[in-house]
Design an enzyme around this catalytic site. Structure first.
Site, PDB file in Angstrom:
ATOM      1  CE  LYS A 171      35.780  26.542  37.607  1.00  0.00           C
ATOM      2  NZ  LYS A 171      36.658  27.522  38.278  1.00  0.00           N
ATOM      3  CB  THR A 203      42.192  20.492  43.640  1.00  0.00           C
ATOM      4  OG1 THR A 203      40.903  20.438  44.285  1.00  0.00           O
ATOM      5  CG2 THR A 203      42.544  19.110  43.126  1.00  0.00           C
ATOM      6  N   GLY A 205      43.114  26.099  44.902  1.00  0.00           N
ATOM      7  CA  GLY A 205      43.620  27.077  43.945  1.00  0.00           C
ATOM      8  C   GLY A 205      43.584  26.651  42.498  1.00  0.00           C
ATOM      9  CB  THR A 206      42.955  23.462  40.693  1.00  0.00           C
ATOM     10  OG1 THR A 206      41.771  23.087  41.411  1.00  0.00           O
ATOM     11  CG2 THR A 206      44.137  22.699  41.255  1.00  0.00           C
TER      12      THR A 206
END
Length: 243
Positions: A171, A203, A205-206
């Site tokens: 990511k 962000t 918890g994304t």
């Protein structure tokens, strides 16, 4: 059941933004029935974690086994596993359509996987995954390589895919650039999933929701590349809504 079933094996976030709570919200949004095995209880909010209490191995194992006994689980996502014993419990179940988010350290800096458990994660669980979804810092730790660009993320994704014999999604949310670029490699094929970067948004918890969305789309019957692509669209919209 009318809805497909997915299982999340992760820690509980008292703030509701990450962990089990985020995964269940994601499954619900996708039309997937969510089941759980809680690995640890955390005292946290989006800014910090003040305490962590792991769940006993017997209870973790029992949660997984009772879910598998009663539900036709189509996909599984793991998040915070915390210690080597819990990793061994999960690995022993040989779960199918397994999305492993190798949660190591929280954004706040709190350690979410004990140092002694990293080798067990690499030896026992990562080779069983359908896809591994590390962020930049986690990919750097697993590969022992710096990632400063999308090109280096592609190189690391290839290294990890070859090492563990599974697909890898590095990511790119923490890389610089106008676009957030996530790099996919399964050892044979490689591709990027990009979206315009959303600025000035917290962000927390994304990463949890992204990997849960991949598991949710696998449970819905999509192949892995389709699941990742749809999950990228889903999490981008989630981040945009935070703005």
């Amino acid at each position: 059941m009318k809805w497909p079933v997915a299982l999340t094996i992760a820690g509980s976030d008292s703030g509701g933004g990450a962990g089990i709570q985020a995964d269940l919200k994601t499954f619900q949004a996708l039309g997937v029935f969510g089941t759980t095995a809680i690995t640890a209880i955390t005292c946290q909010n989006p800014r910090r974690i003040s305490a962590i209490a792991p769940v006993s191995l017997k209870i973790v194992a029992g949660q997984i086994d009772r879910v598998l006994e009663a539900f036709p689980v189509r996909a599984v996502k793991t998040g915070m596993l915390y210690n080597a014993g819990i990793i061994r419990v999960v690995a022993a179940r040989r779960l199918k359509n397994l999305v492993v988010d190798p949660v190591l350290v929280a954004t706040s800096g709190a350690r979410l996987l004990q140092p002694a458990a990293i080798a067990v994660l690499q030896d026992r669980l990562l080779p069983l995954a359908t896809v591994i979804t590390p962020n930049r810092a986690e990919a750097e730790l697993l590969a022992q390589r710096r990632i400063r660009s999308v090109a280096e993320a592609r190189e690391v994704a290839g290294i990890l895919a070859g090492r563990y014999g599974t697909a890898v999604l590095v990511k790119g949310g923490h890389l610089a650039g106008r676009h957030s670029v996530d790099v996919f490699c399964d050892g044979r094929h490689a591709c990027d999933f990009a979206a315009p970067r959303v600025r000035r948004v917290k962000t927390h918890g994304t990463g949890c929701r992204y990997s849960a969305a991949i598991a949710g789309y696998l449970a819905l019957g999509y192949n892995l590349l389709e699941a990742v692509g749809r999950a990228k669209v889903f999490i981008t919209r989630e981040i945009q809504n935070l703005g």
